[in-house]
Design an enzyme around this catalytic site. Structure first.
Site, mmCIF file in Angstrom:
data_model
loop_
_atom_site.group_PDB
_atom_site.id
_atom_site.type_symbol
_atom_site.label_atom_id
_atom_site.label_comp_id
_atom_site.label_asym_id
_atom_site.label_seq_id
_atom_site.Cartn_x
_atom_site.Cartn_y
_atom_site.Cartn_z
ATOM 1 N N GLN A 1 0.866 -1.184 0.024
ATOM 2 C CA GLN A 1 0.070 -0.003 0.306
ATOM 3 C C GLN A 1 0.966 1.230 0.173
ATOM 4 O O GLN A 1 1.621 1.487 0.945
ATOM 5 C CB GLN A 1 -0.792 -0.063 1.138
ATOM 6 C CG GLN A 1 -2.097 0.832 1.298
ATOM 7 C CD GLN A 1 -1.594 2.321 1.131
ATOM 8 O OE1 GLN A 1 -1.452 2.935 0.128
ATOM 9 N NE2 GLN A 1 -1.224 2.844 2.112
ATOM 10 N N THR B 1 12.231 2.698 1.293
ATOM 11 C CA THR B 1 12.076 4.180 0.825
ATOM 12 C C THR B 1 12.467 5.448 1.567
ATOM 13 O O THR B 1 12.740 5.235 2.878
ATOM 14 C CB THR B 1 10.466 4.406 1.073
ATOM 15 O OG1 THR B 1 9.937 5.782 1.096
ATOM 16 C CG2 THR B 1 9.850 3.747 2.527
ATOM 17 N N TYR C 1 2.688 4.412 6.948
ATOM 18 C CA TYR C 1 3.323 4.049 5.874
ATOM 19 C C TYR C 1 4.879 3.788 6.006
ATOM 20 O O TYR C 1 5.458 2.788 6.233
ATOM 21 C CB TYR C 1 3.234 4.963 4.436
ATOM 22 C CG TYR C 1 4.048 4.450 3.510
ATOM 23 C CD1 TYR C 1 3.887 3.402 2.738
ATOM 24 C CD2 TYR C 1 5.185 5.427 3.169
ATOM 25 C CE1 TYR C 1 4.650 3.026 1.637
ATOM 26 C CE2 TYR C 1 5.908 4.884 2.044
ATOM 27 C CZ TYR C 1 5.934 3.908 1.330
ATOM 28 O OH TYR C 1 6.689 3.642 0.410
HETATM 29 P P1 NAP Z 1 2.289 1.079 -6.802
HETATM 30 O O1 NAP Z 1 2.218 1.826 -8.477
HETATM 31 O O2 NAP Z 1 1.422 1.642 -6.041
HETATM 32 O O3 NAP Z 1 2.373 -0.360 -6.938
HETATM 33 C C1 NAP Z 1 1.987 -1.013 -5.744
HETATM 34 C C2 NAP Z 1 1.875 -2.554 -6.185
HETATM 35 O O4 NAP Z 1 1.666 -3.404 -5.015
HETATM 36 C C3 NAP Z 1 0.667 -2.675 -7.176
HETATM 37 O O5 NAP Z 1 0.930 -3.872 -7.883
HETATM 38 C C4 NAP Z 1 -0.443 -3.284 -6.188
HETATM 39 O O6 NAP Z 1 -1.468 -4.323 -6.603
HETATM 40 C C5 NAP Z 1 0.524 -4.308 -5.258
HETATM 41 N N1 NAP Z 1 -0.175 -4.345 -3.957
HETATM 42 C C6 NAP Z 1 -0.768 -3.745 -2.954
HETATM 43 N N2 NAP Z 1 -1.065 -4.129 -1.934
HETATM 44 C C7 NAP Z 1 -0.877 -5.686 -2.096
HETATM 45 C C8 NAP Z 1 -1.342 -6.834 -1.498
HETATM 46 N N3 NAP Z 1 -1.723 -6.714 -0.134
HETATM 47 N N4 NAP Z 1 -0.846 -7.900 -1.959
HETATM 48 C C9 NAP Z 1 -0.218 -7.941 -3.168
HETATM 49 N N5 NAP Z 1 0.130 -7.175 -3.954
HETATM 50 C C10 NAP Z 1 -0.432 -5.870 -3.405
HETATM 51 O O7 NAP Z 1 3.660 1.520 -6.234
HETATM 52 P P2 NAP Z 1 5.058 1.867 -6.955
HETATM 53 O O8 NAP Z 1 5.440 3.252 -7.093
HETATM 54 O O9 NAP Z 1 5.425 1.075 -8.175
HETATM 55 O O10 NAP Z 1 6.291 1.171 -6.039
HETATM 56 C C11 NAP Z 1 6.710 0.075 -5.682
HETATM 57 C C12 NAP Z 1 7.112 -0.115 -4.380
HETATM 58 O O11 NAP Z 1 8.195 0.739 -4.078
HETATM 59 C C13 NAP Z 1 6.141 -0.056 -3.260
HETATM 60 O O12 NAP Z 1 6.401 -0.799 -2.120
HETATM 61 C C14 NAP Z 1 6.449 1.388 -2.711
HETATM 62 O O13 NAP Z 1 6.153 1.638 -1.319
HETATM 63 C C15 NAP Z 1 7.925 1.481 -3.073
HETATM 64 N N6 NAP Z 1 8.366 2.753 -3.129
HETATM 65 C C16 NAP Z 1 7.845 3.609 -4.209
HETATM 66 C C17 NAP Z 1 8.583 4.818 -4.529
HETATM 67 C C18 NAP Z 1 8.247 5.738 -5.451
HETATM 68 O O14 NAP Z 1 8.581 6.751 -5.492
HETATM 69 N N7 NAP Z 1 7.383 5.134 -6.628
HETATM 70 C C19 NAP Z 1 9.770 5.207 -3.577
HETATM 71 C C20 NAP Z 1 9.983 4.303 -2.730
HETATM 72 C C21 NAP Z 1 9.618 3.210 -2.320
HETATM 73 P P3 NAP Z 1 -2.878 -3.577 -7.261
HETATM 74 O O15 NAP Z 1 -2.379 -3.055 -8.686
HETATM 75 O O16 NAP Z 1 -3.602 -4.783 -7.269
HETATM 76 O O17 NAP Z 1 -3.165 -2.444 -6.304
HETATM 77 O O1 G4F Z 2 3.532 12.420 -4.429
HETATM 78 P P1 G4F Z 2 3.051 12.397 -3.059
HETATM 79 O O2 G4F Z 2 1.758 11.603 -2.624
HETATM 80 O O3 G4F Z 2 4.485 11.190 -2.541
HETATM 81 P P2 G4F Z 2 5.077 10.859 -1.112
HETATM 82 O O4 G4F Z 2 4.157 11.124 0.029
HETATM 83 O O5 G4F Z 2 6.475 11.331 -1.172
HETATM 84 O O6 G4F Z 2 5.063 9.385 -1.451
HETATM 85 C C1 G4F Z 2 5.810 8.833 -2.453
HETATM 86 O O7 G4F Z 2 7.333 8.718 -2.561
HETATM 87 C C2 G4F Z 2 7.715 7.847 -1.402
HETATM 88 C C3 G4F Z 2 9.206 8.118 -1.386
HETATM 89 O O8 G4F Z 2 9.728 9.187 -0.741
HETATM 90 C C4 G4F Z 2 7.373 6.395 -1.475
HETATM 91 F F1 G4F Z 2 7.843 5.651 -0.514
HETATM 92 C C5 G4F Z 2 5.607 6.285 -1.498
HETATM 93 O O9 G4F Z 2 5.258 5.005 -1.618
HETATM 94 C C6 G4F Z 2 5.337 7.247 -2.715
HETATM 95 O O10 G4F Z 2 5.636 6.759 -3.827
HETATM 96 O O11 G4F Z 2 3.544 13.610 -2.055
HETATM 97 C C7 G4F Z 2 4.716 14.268 -2.173
HETATM 98 C C8 G4F Z 2 4.529 15.653 -1.568
HETATM 99 C C9 G4F Z 2 4.132 15.243 -0.090
HETATM 100 O O12 G4F Z 2 4.782 16.318 0.605
HETATM 101 C C10 G4F Z 2 2.568 15.894 -0.182
HETATM 102 O O13 G4F Z 2 2.200 16.560 1.139
HETATM 103 O O14 G4F Z 2 3.739 16.380 -2.353
HETATM 104 C C11 G4F Z 2 2.841 16.876 -1.478
HETATM 105 N N1 G4F Z 2 1.415 17.253 -2.212
HETATM 106 C C12 G4F Z 2 1.060 18.547 -2.212
HETATM 107 N N2 G4F Z 2 -0.139 18.700 -2.548
HETATM 108 C C13 G4F Z 2 0.572 16.444 -2.380
HETATM 109 C C14 G4F Z 2 -0.472 17.329 -2.794
HETATM 110 N N3 G4F Z 2 0.449 15.094 -2.564
HETATM 111 C C15 G4F Z 2 -0.545 14.592 -2.956
HETATM 112 N N4 G4F Z 2 -0.435 13.000 -3.173
HETATM 113 N N5 G4F Z 2 -1.585 15.223 -3.561
HETATM 114 C C16 G4F Z 2 -1.582 16.729 -3.529
HETATM 115 O O15 G4F Z 2 -2.471 17.157 -3.990
#
Ligand code: NAP
Ligand code: G4F
Length: 362
Positions: A83, A127, A151
Site C-alpha cells: 500500500q 523508501t 506508511y
Molecule cells: P504502486 O504503483 O502503488 O504499486 C504497488 C503494487 O503493490 C501494485 O501492483 C499493487 O497491486 C500491489 N499491492 C498492493 N497491496 C498488495 C497486497 N496486499 N498484496 C499484493 N500486492 C499488493 O507502487 P510503485 O510506485 O510501483 O512502488 C513500488 C514499491 O516501491 C512499493 O513498495 C512502494 O512502497 C515502494 N517505493 C516507491 C517509491 C516511488 O516513488 N514510486 C519510492 C520508494 C519506495 P494492485 O494493482 O492490485 O493494487
Molecule cells: O506524491 P506524493 O503523494 O508522494 P510521497 O508522499 O512522497 O510518497 C511517494 O514517495 C515515497 C518515497 O519518498 C514512496 F515511498 C511512497 O510509496 C510514494 O511513492 O507527495 C509528495 C509531496 C508530499 O509532501 C505531499 O504533502 O507532495 C505533497 N503534496 C502537495 N499537494 C501532495 C499534494 N501530495 C499529493 N499526493 N496530492 C496533493 O494534492
C-alpha cells in the site's frame, strides 16, 4: 535462464522491472490480486510473452505467498507490493502495517521455509520516507531514520526485518532506499502525476482548476525507468547491502507545477502564501492552481534530498540519466497525448481518485 518473482507487478515499478528483466533474458513471474475490475493496464503489453507469467497472491495472506514462492522457486525476488500511498496510510493504518510490514516478513519466511534461503536473493522496496522528519540533508545510508507516517513506520519494520534475516540466517536480502521516482505510469493521486494530468486537461479546456496541498514540500524526483535498473544491480552486487537511490537534486511541488504548466504552454505566476497561495495564468489572469487544506497531511515529510554517492561508486549507476526537466517533459507529453483522446467518461475516474485521496470515498 534466471527466474525472477516480482510482487506488485501491476504497479508503476513492477511493470518497468518486468520489461527490464525480460530484456535481460529472465523468466519473469509476477503476482496479482483478485479484483472485480481489471487493473492490469500497465502490463497488458507483456501478457502472452513466453517469459512472463502471472500468479494470484496477496501479501496479507501467508498461504498464497508461500504457494507462489514454492511453485516458482525463484533465483531473485523483488518485493515491490505495498500500500504505497502515504496519505492513504493515515486512513488505513492497520492494512498498511499488515501489507508493508508483516508482508515483508511473510516473503522472508516463505523463502526460508521453502528451503531457498541459501539460493534466492531478495530485494525489498524500501523508501526515503524512512528519513521522514529529516535529521540531516542530504540523506545517505548512515542518516538516522525518523519515520513520519503510518506508511513509513510500516516500511521501517520491513527494512529492519530484512537486515535481521541477513544477519541471523545469512540470507542475501537487501533494501533499496529509493527516493521518489515518477513516470507516465505513476498512479494518478501522487502529486507529480496529478499535476501533469491536470496541466494537460487545463491546457485542452477539459478542467478549470487544480487543487493541491503543501506547495513547498521538497522532493528528490527521479525517473522510475532508471530506478528499476538499480533494483537489479543491488541483487547482482557481490555482497548483500542496502543502497540509497536518488538523483541528488531537490525541487519543490511548486517548481514541479511551474514546469509542467510551462510544458503545456501556460506560464504560471505564484501569488500569496500558505493556504492562500494561488497559481495564476500570466496570459489571462485566471487562477489555475489553488491550495486546499484537504490535501494537507497530519504529519508531512517536507525535505527529502538523497545522496546517491554509494550507488554511483559501487553499482556504477548514473543518478542523472534522466534530468528533472526531462522527467517533467516525459510526463506532460504523455498526459497531453492521453488527454487528447480521453473520452468524457474517463475523466470521471480522476474525480473519483481525488475523492478517494480526500477520504470522501473509501
Ligand atoms: P504502486 O504503483 O502503488 O504499486 C504497488 C503494487 O503493490 C501494485 O501492483 C499493487 O497491486 C500491489 N499491492 C498492493 N497491496 C498488495 C497486497 N496486499 N498484496 C499484493 N500486492 C499488493 O507502487 P510503485 O510506485 O510501483 O512502488 C513500488 C514499491 O516501491 C512499493 O513498495 C512502494 O512502497 C515502494 N517505493 C516507491 C517509491 C516511488 O516513488 N514510486 C519510492 C520508494 C519506495 P494492485 O494493482 O492490485 O493494487
Ligand atoms: O506524491 P506524493 O503523494 O508522494 P510521497 O508522499 O512522497 O510518497 C511517494 O514517495 C515515497 C518515497 O519518498 C514512496 F515511498 C511512497 O510509496 C510514494 O511513492 O507527495 C509528495 C509531496 C508530499 O509532501 C505531499 O504533502 O507532495 C505533497 N503534496 C502537495 N499537494 C501532495 C499534494 N501530495 C499529493 N499526493 N496530492 C496533493 O494534492
Amino acid at each position: 535462464m534466471k527466474t525472477a518473482l516480482i510482487t506488485g507487478v501491476t504497479g508503476q515499478d513492477g511493470s518497468y522491472l518486468a520489461e527490464f528483466l525480460i530484456d535481460k533474458g529472465y523468466d519473469v513471474h509476477g503476482t496479482i490480486r483478485r479484483s472485480s475490475v481489471d487493473f492490469r493496464e500497465r502490463i497488458t503489453h507483456l501478457e502472452g510473452h513466453r517469459n512472463f507469467h502471472l500468479h494470484y497472491a496477496d501479501l496479507g495472506d501467508s498461504m498464497s505467498v508461500m504457494q507462489v514462492v514454492n511453485k516458482v522457486r525463484p533465483d531473485e525476488i523483488y518485493n515491490l507490493a505495498a500500500q504505497s500511498h502515504v496519505q492513504v496510510s493515515f486512513d488505513s493504518p492497520e492494512f498498511t502495517a499488515d501489507v508493508d510490514a508483516i508482508g515483508v516478513l511473510r516473503i522472508l519466511e516463505a523463502v526460508r521455509l521453502c528451503g531457498l534461503g541459501e539460493t534466492c536473493r531478495i530485494y525489498q522496496a524500501s523508501t526515503s520516507e524512512l528519513y521522514g522528519k529529516v535529521e540531516e540533508v542530504p540523506q545517505n545510508e548512515n542518516t538516522p531514520f525518523h519515520p513520519y507516517s503510518p506508511y513509513a513506520v510500516a516500511k521501517l519494520y520491513g527494512f529492519w526485518i530484512v537486515k535481521e534475516y541477513r544477519e541471523a540466517y545469512g540470507m542475501f536480502c537487501c533494501s533499496g532506499i529509493l527516493f521518489n521516482h515518477e513516470s507516465e505510469r505513476r498512479g494518478e493521486t501522487f502529486v507529480t502525476r496529478k499535476i501533469t494530468l491536470a496541466a494537460a486537461r487545463i491546457a485542452q479546456g477539459k478542467q478549470d482548476k487544480l487543487y493541491l496541498g503543501n506547495l513547498s514540500s521538497m522532493r528528490d524526483w527521479g525517473y522510475a525507468k532508471d530506478y528499476v535498473e538499480c533494483m537489479w544491480l543491488i541483487l547482482q552486487h557481490e555482497r548483500p547491502e542496502d543502497f540509497v537511490i536518488a538523483t541528488g537534486e531537490q525541487h519543490s511541488v511548486r517548481e514541479f507545477a511551474t514546469l509542467a504548466f510551462r510544458n503545456v504552454g501556460i506560464d504560471i505566476e505564484w501569488q500569496g502564501s500558505g493556504a492562500d497561495e494561488k497559481g495564476i495564468d500570466k496570459a489571462t489572469g485566471s487562477v489555475l492552481v489553488e491550495v486546499s487544506p484537504d490535501f494537507y497531511r497530519p504529519t508531512d515529510v517536507v525535505n527529502l534530498w538523497g545522496d546517491p554517492t554509494k550507488a554511483r561508486a559501487e553499482l556504477h549507476w548514473n543518478p542523472q540519466k534522466t534530468t528533472f526537466e526531462q522527467l517533467v517533459k516525459i510526463m506532460t507529453d504523455a498526459d497531453m497525448a492521453k488527454v487528447a483522446v480521453e473520452r468524457a467518461g474517463e475523466s470521471v475516474r480522476t474525480n473519483l481518485a481525488e475523492y478517494l485521496e480526500k477520504g470522501i470515498v473509501k
